[in-house]
Scaffold this active site. Sequence first.
Site, PDB file in Angstrom:
ATOM      1  N   TYR A 196       3.081   9.940   0.616  1.00  0.00           N
ATOM      2  CA  TYR A 196       4.123   9.393   1.489  1.00  0.00           C
ATOM      3  C   TYR A 196       5.526   9.804   1.010  1.00  0.00           C
ATOM      4  O   TYR A 196       6.502   9.653   1.736  1.00  0.00           O
ATOM      5  CB  TYR A 196       4.042   7.864   1.590  1.00  0.00           C
ATOM      6  CG  TYR A 196       2.738   7.329   2.146  1.00  0.00           C
ATOM      7  CD1 TYR A 196       1.835   8.164   2.797  1.00  0.00           C
ATOM      8  CD2 TYR A 196       2.392   5.983   2.018  1.00  0.00           C
ATOM      9  CE1 TYR A 196       0.624   7.674   3.291  1.00  0.00           C
ATOM     10  CE2 TYR A 196       1.194   5.488   2.517  1.00  0.00           C
ATOM     11  CZ  TYR A 196       0.312   6.344   3.151  1.00  0.00           C
ATOM     12  OH  TYR A 196      -0.871   5.862   3.636  1.00  0.00           O
ATOM     13  N   LYS A 204      -2.279   6.053  -4.079  1.00  0.00           N
ATOM     14  CA  LYS A 204      -3.418   6.951  -3.816  1.00  0.00           C
ATOM     15  C   LYS A 204      -3.163   8.334  -4.399  1.00  0.00           C
ATOM     16  O   LYS A 204      -2.029   8.843  -4.318  1.00  0.00           O
ATOM     17  CB  LYS A 204      -3.643   7.106  -2.301  1.00  0.00           C
ATOM     18  CG  LYS A 204      -3.580   5.806  -1.505  1.00  0.00           C
ATOM     19  CD  LYS A 204      -3.923   6.011  -0.042  1.00  0.00           C
ATOM     20  CE  LYS A 204      -3.628   4.785   0.785  1.00  0.00           C
ATOM     21  NZ  LYS A 204      -2.237   4.654   1.230  1.00  0.00           N
ATOM     22  N   ASP A 233       0.842  -1.197   0.000  1.00  0.00           N
ATOM     23  CA  ASP A 233       0.000   0.000   0.000  1.00  0.00           C
ATOM     24  C   ASP A 233       0.878   1.248   0.000  1.00  0.00           C
ATOM     25  O   ASP A 233       1.653   1.460   0.929  1.00  0.00           O
ATOM     26  CB  ASP A 233      -0.883   0.004   1.258  1.00  0.00           C
ATOM     27  CG  ASP A 233      -1.776   1.230   1.304  1.00  0.00           C
ATOM     28  OD1 ASP A 233      -2.785   1.239   0.580  1.00  0.00           O
ATOM     29  OD2 ASP A 233      -1.458   2.184   2.047  1.00  0.00           O
TER      30      ASP A 233
END
Length: 318
Positions: free
Chosen positions: A57, A86, A52
């Site tokens: 990040y 994402k 993930d």
Amino acid sequence: MAETQDLRATRIPLTDGAGQMPALGFGTLIPDPAETITATRNALEAGFRHFDCAERYGNEREVGKALQEGCAAGGIAREDIFVTTKVWNTNHRPERVEPAFEASLERLGVTCLDLYLIHTPFAFQAGDNPDPRDKDGNVLYDDGVTLFDTWKAMETLVDHGKCRAIGLSDVTLEILKDIYGSARIKPAVVQVESHPYLPETELLEFCKETGIVLLAFAPLGHGMKPGLLEDPVITGIAARMGKTPAQVLLAWAIQRGTAVLTTPRSAARAKENFDISRLPQEALDEINRIETRQRLNPVVNTGVPGFIAQAKSTAQGK
Ligand SMILES: NC(=O)c1ccc[n+]([C@@H]2O[C@H](COP(=O)([O-])OP(=O)(O)OC[C@H]3O[C@@H](n4cnc5c(N)ncnc54)[C@H](OP(=O)(O)O)[C@@H]3O)[C@@H](O)[C@H]2O)c1
């Protein structure tokens, strides 16, 4: 009973034939680039096949490098790993979604994604600054785009064969129902904070009714102490069963039908967190009776991730 004691290989089918998600996932929210690489390699070596990621990040390039090198060294094919990333809040404008997606693919070094999520339902002012604020430190939101506008751009990525499935993160049940009701391509996955102190039972019921996978983050309560890892119910079950508290919490999550993300950083913890086996029903019941309620992440209310190191030191956890 005996045939399914081992939970390590549990896979959950995604809607519309979009493949299967390994229930045990490795989360890559690791601030340090070198540590991102070693932890991702450790996770791959321990057996994790679900990764993930997120543009927010700031380490997709390191995750990609670790996955490529680790897969080459271990003879693991791209089809054998499940990769999610994402789209961040500053890229919600429909015309920004595909460029953000392509940039993530490039950094991760992959040609398609298994899953692309809208990181939070909050649109921030579009631009290159991931944390846009006014002079008083207030987040600059973008009210010129709706979540459904962003969702339609996500659907186009599936139409173009660039990702197999799309979903949401950090949403409430109300928002999920709203998007589910209007979507042409239904969300396959919803990633939210969930653990025994925040079981999200209603959300999980809706997900089960509609075939959406609930992907739980913070299953160990982000490792915060005092917290879940020291809860007497969890430590009691762990002692009785010869497991660690982390193994108890991860097994509970999988046995209730969710997928789960955990972020062990050392090789020893990667092995521990992957070595998950079934708990007896009475242990599950005992965990389900825990009455403590605690949400660790305010992100569902603001879109601001308290768990990412901020310029202002309001961060929770790491
Ligand atoms: N969508 C969102 O908004 C969102 C928000 C947060 C997280 N996430 C995702 O969820 C992933 C999981 O993050 P998380 O914080 O929720 O992970 P977690 O596994 O619940 O917590 C990680 C913390 O637990 C500790 N830990 C890990 N394994 C342990 C063990 N076996 N025994 C004791 N402590 C242990 C770690 O300590 P050490 O570091 O010392 O090993 C770390 O402090 C993230 O990487 C990210 O991918 C998503």
